[in-house]
Design a protein around this motif. Structure first.
Motif, PDB file in Angstrom:
ATOM      1  N   ASP A 252      38.635  23.301   9.331  1.00 32.58           N
ATOM      2  CA  ASP A 252      38.748  24.846   9.376  1.00 32.58           C
ATOM      3  C   ASP A 252      37.479  25.346   9.355  1.00 32.58           C
ATOM      4  O   ASP A 252      36.115  24.797   8.568  1.00 32.58           O
ATOM      5  CB  ASP A 252      39.287  25.557   8.143  1.00 32.58           C
ATOM      6  CG  ASP A 252      39.304  27.247   8.164  1.00 32.58           C
ATOM      7  OD1 ASP A 252      38.532  27.624   8.443  1.00 32.58           O
ATOM      8  OD2 ASP A 252      40.056  27.922   7.891  1.00 32.58           O
ATOM      9  N   PRO A 253      36.746  25.988  10.242  1.00 34.54           N
ATOM     10  CA  PRO A 253      35.514  26.232  10.471  1.00 34.54           C
ATOM     11  C   PRO A 253      34.789  26.716   9.674  1.00 34.54           C
ATOM     12  O   PRO A 253      33.477  26.688   9.310  1.00 34.54           O
ATOM     13  CB  PRO A 253      35.248  26.620  11.556  1.00 34.54           C
ATOM     14  CG  PRO A 253      36.028  27.610  12.319  1.00 34.54           C
ATOM     15  CD  PRO A 253      37.552  26.533  11.690  1.00 34.54           C
ATOM     16  N   ARG A 254      35.332  27.967   8.821  1.00 40.32           N
ATOM     17  CA  ARG A 254      34.469  28.225   7.655  1.00 40.32           C
ATOM     18  C   ARG A 254      34.460  27.423   6.648  1.00 40.32           C
ATOM     19  O   ARG A 254      33.938  27.377   5.886  1.00 40.32           O
ATOM     20  CB  ARG A 254      35.669  29.752   7.584  1.00 40.32           C
ATOM     21  CG  ARG A 254      35.557  30.995   8.383  1.00 40.32           C
ATOM     22  CD  ARG A 254      34.302  31.702   7.546  1.00 40.32           C
ATOM     23  NE  ARG A 254      34.028  32.548   8.487  1.00 40.32           N
ATOM     24  CZ  ARG A 254      33.035  33.540   8.526  1.00 40.32           C
ATOM     25  NH1 ARG A 254      32.526  33.557   7.793  1.00 40.32           N
ATOM     26  NH2 ARG A 254      32.863  34.256   9.663  1.00 40.32           N
TER      27      ARG A 254
ATOM     28  N   MET B 149      43.807  23.406   8.200  1.00 36.62           N
ATOM     29  CA  MET B 149      43.070  23.856   7.077  1.00 36.62           C
ATOM     30  C   MET B 149      41.603  22.582   6.865  1.00 36.62           C
ATOM     31  O   MET B 149      40.729  23.620   6.909  1.00 36.62           O
ATOM     32  CB  MET B 149      43.478  23.195   5.915  1.00 36.62           C
ATOM     33  CG  MET B 149      44.459  25.046   6.163  1.00 36.62           C
ATOM     34  SD  MET B 149      45.724  24.950   4.281  1.00 36.62           S
ATOM     35  CE  MET B 149      47.219  25.796   4.524  1.00 36.62           C
TER      36      MET B 149
END
Lengths: 106, 580
Positions: free
Chosen positions: B84-86, B81
């Motif tokens: 997390d790339p987003r 998490m």
């Protein structure tokens, strides 16, 4: 775009749905591919490389999801991920979710 | 500009920059970045992510080693998490395009995720929101570097805004840097309020949810006199408050001139002024302002500062510090006056629907005798070295008082056997704060050496009002004729039997009541250091003869409102410059 697009419908098998551990494994797997990968249903499609996004799907056992990959290795990506989503995530230990972090993070 | 009404608990006005603490006590920083800081701030974000990841990895390894790799799995999800790339992309967008600070962006993005999770139908998935909060805390910790305790280490002036502050957090505030504070919860009787007043920090509590509306660095006004907080005031409001602050400064310079002048009425009656304290650090100011002793030393902080019960050594160390700071001047040490609900180290009472009518104060002490004995032993030991008196709170019947005295006698016997010095003739007193005690006071007279009227509880129990409940708080007033009669009875009975009696509630520190109380016969006022100058100013401006007339007239009035109006009028005649 002439990139290869592959789509497949998958059904979540894991009893507890796509919670933290399965979502983590899916995101990890997705990150291994160059292709853009999306997971979701008609109303809500998310980046399959993001654990947080996968969790927002709230996918429980039996939820039908669409897996779409766009890019050179789309075929392999969909193949690997479909297998994973439909698996029982055997690495997953039932107790893991209950562990409280021992260290006081506050 | 936003004007929020709350409960005024500590007087004074301050204008300053907001230091905002969230529910976890983590500082919420400025919302916006300075120009040109984007790249540096992004680098700071990446460093925080990397550090948080390393920390979680470390935890995972440790847990896996101890319990097996399955147990470390949730940490591995956390690592995923954090990286997390987003998430990283969304944060970067907010930082680059909206110029939000990394801290603010982290909270905003992650809380949005948490909200989505909480709304999910599957409970199991909805619980993932707690993972998100965990990650948020972790990232913020690394971004900010510091957490709670920060208030104690402030290095520049600020106004603290928080959901709540514990008494010990308040006590650790440095008045030099904390200009004022405001909290969402809390009431006028809370220890936080009492400590704020003792430290002379303006404070407003009970504002309801507002902290999330403010971001760090915004200008805030705290009006501790009116009980108002103003966020981002306009120019006109700022100007008005600046002049109020100027006026208060010059008034306090005038009051400070009173210094240690005696508290004597114009007809030559000397009035005892005693201090109310929670911490030894408050003693010098009390003495400087002419207090002849400490009429109320609250010992609750010892129980509130940790999760374990204080031992005799800790009690003794605290009491000794107080006794030493006072030399041969007297100090009344009040035994623990808390509810079981406030003490994490005790089992929580099962049927505590009305904590104020439940297991608190002397009742609690008599139930947990070991805890009580520990405190009594420490007080007794210090009695060998200073002018120490002991006082039991919330006595509501004679048997209770006798039981408390019995425990004290036992403690004396133990010390005697152990050969430890103490003052066998230590004076023992009780608080008069339950109406039943007032009514039966002639019976108590034979059993104690002194009384102290605690108006805060007396008002609450007489009028059946919880003053931290804003729907009924307006009913709470010391000016109620029923309260005045109970005070009169107490003073009369004590006088008839020649027993010393003081008044240590907030009423004794409010100048509006000074003439009335003098007229009713009170000769010992126990007040906070902050209140001493004003009370002394009134005392020095009036005669007992006149005050007696005022009291007689006030006792004939039929409502609290009439009483207040009348007293205000009288006060403005003798001390026109006191603002009520």
């Amino acid at each position: 775009m002439d990139a290869l697009t592959v789509t497949r419908t998958v059904t979540v098998q894991h009893a507890q749905g796509l919670h933290a551990r399965p979502a983590e494994l899916i995101a990890k797997q997705a990150l291994k591919f160059l292709a853009e990968i999306e997971l979701g249903h008609e109303r809500h499609r998310v980046d399959c490389k993001s654990i947080l996004n996968i969790l927002t799907l709230g996918a429980t056992q039996g939820t039908v999801l669409v897996l779409t990959a766009r890019g050179e290795d789309a075929e392999q990506a969909v193949e690997a991920l479909a297998r994973l989503v439909e698996s029982d995530f055997p690495e997953q230990a039932p107790l893991t979710e209950k562990i409280q972090q021992p260290e006081n993070a506050r | 500009m936003q004007r929020l009404p709350g409960i005024a608990v500590s007087p004074g006005v301050a204008i300053g920059e907001a230091l905002v603490l969230d529910h976890e006590g983590i500082r919420i920083p400025r919302r916006f970045l300075a120009r040109g800081a984007t790249e540096a701030e992004l680098a700071r974000l990446d460093r925080a992510i990397a550090d948080a990841t390393a920390e979680v990895e470390h935890n995972r390894e440790r847990i896996a080693e101890q319990l097996g790799s399955d147990y470390g799995a949730i940490f591995s999800a956390h690592v995923q998490m954090l990286n997390d790339p987003r998430l990283r992309q969304e944060l970067e967008e907010l930082i680059r395009e909206r110029h939000y600070s990394p801290e603010y962006s982290v909270s905003r993005v992650l809380r949005r995720y948490a909200k989505v999770f909480q709304a999910l139908e599957s409970d199991h998935l909805a619980e993932r929101a707690s993972d998100i909060f965990d990650i948020e805390r972790r990232l913020l910790k690394h971004l900010l570097g510091e957490r709670r305790g920060e208030i104690a280490h402030l290095d520049r002036q600020a106004i603290v805004l928080s959901r709540e502050l514990t008494p010990s957090e308040t006590a650790n505030m440095n008045p030099e840097f904390v200009q004022a504070f405001a909290t969402e919860i809390g009431g006028p009787g809370s220890h936080t309020a009492i400590v704020a007043e003792g430290l002379g920090i303006p404070a407003v509590v009970g504002l309801g949810p507002f902290v999330s509306e403010v971001s760090g660095g915004e200008t805030v006004i705290i009006d501790g006199d009116a009980g108002v907080v103003i966020i981002q005031p306009d120019e006109e409001t700022l100007a008005r408050y600046r002049s109020i602050i100027e006026d208060q400064k010059s008034a306090s310079v005038e009051l400070a001139k009173l210094g240690d002048l005696p508290a004597v009425t114009t007809d030559g009656v000397t009035i005892q002024i005693l201090g109310n304290i929670e911490f030894p650090s408050e003693i010098p100011l009390c003495l400087e302002r002419g207090a002849v002793g400490i009429g109320l030393y609250r010992t609750e902080f010892l129980y509130l500062k940790g999760d374990t019960e204080p031992n005799e050594v800790e009690h003794y160390a605290a009491y000794k510090e107080v006794a030493e700071a006072l030399g041969d001047k007297p100090v009344v040490m009040r035994t623990v006056d808390l509810g079981a609900d406030k003490l994490s180290m005790l089992p929580q009472p099962e049927d505590e629907r009305n904590p104020f009518l439940g297991l608190r104060s002397i009742r609690l002490a008599l139930k947990y005798l070991d805890m009580f004995r520990t405190q009594l032993r420490a007080i007794l030991r210090v009695s060998a070295e200073g002018n120490v008196r002991i006082m039991f709170p919330l006595i509501s019947n004679l048997i209770e008082l006798r039981r408390a005295k019995m425990v004290l006698a036992d403690a004396m016997e133990d010390l005697q056997e152990e050969g430890i010095a103490f003052n066998r003739n230590i004076q023992v007193g009780m608080m008069v704060e339950v109406p039943s005690a007032v009514i039966m006071l002639d019976q108590f007279v034979q059993e104690v050496d002194f009384f102290s009227i605690g108006t805060n509880d007396l008002v609450q129990y007489t009028l059946a009002v919880d003053r931290s409940n804003k729907d009924v708080a307006a009913l709470y007033t010391s000016a109620d004729p029923a309260v005045l009669r109970l005070i009169k009875i107490s003073l009369d009975v004590a006088k008839a039997h020649d027993k010393p009696i003081s008044l240590c509630g907030q009423m004794s520190g409010a100048p509006i009541y000074t003439m009335l109380l003098l007229g009713l016969g009170l000769r010992a006022f126990s007040v906070t250091a902050a209140a001493i100058p004003e009370i002394k100013q009134v005392i020095r401006a009036v005669s007992i003869a006149h005050c007696e007339q005022v009291a007689q007239r006030a006792l004939k009035l039929e409502s609290a409102r009439d009483v207040k109006t009348y007293l205000r009028e009288e006060l403005s005649r003798v001390a026109p410059d006191i603002v009520i």
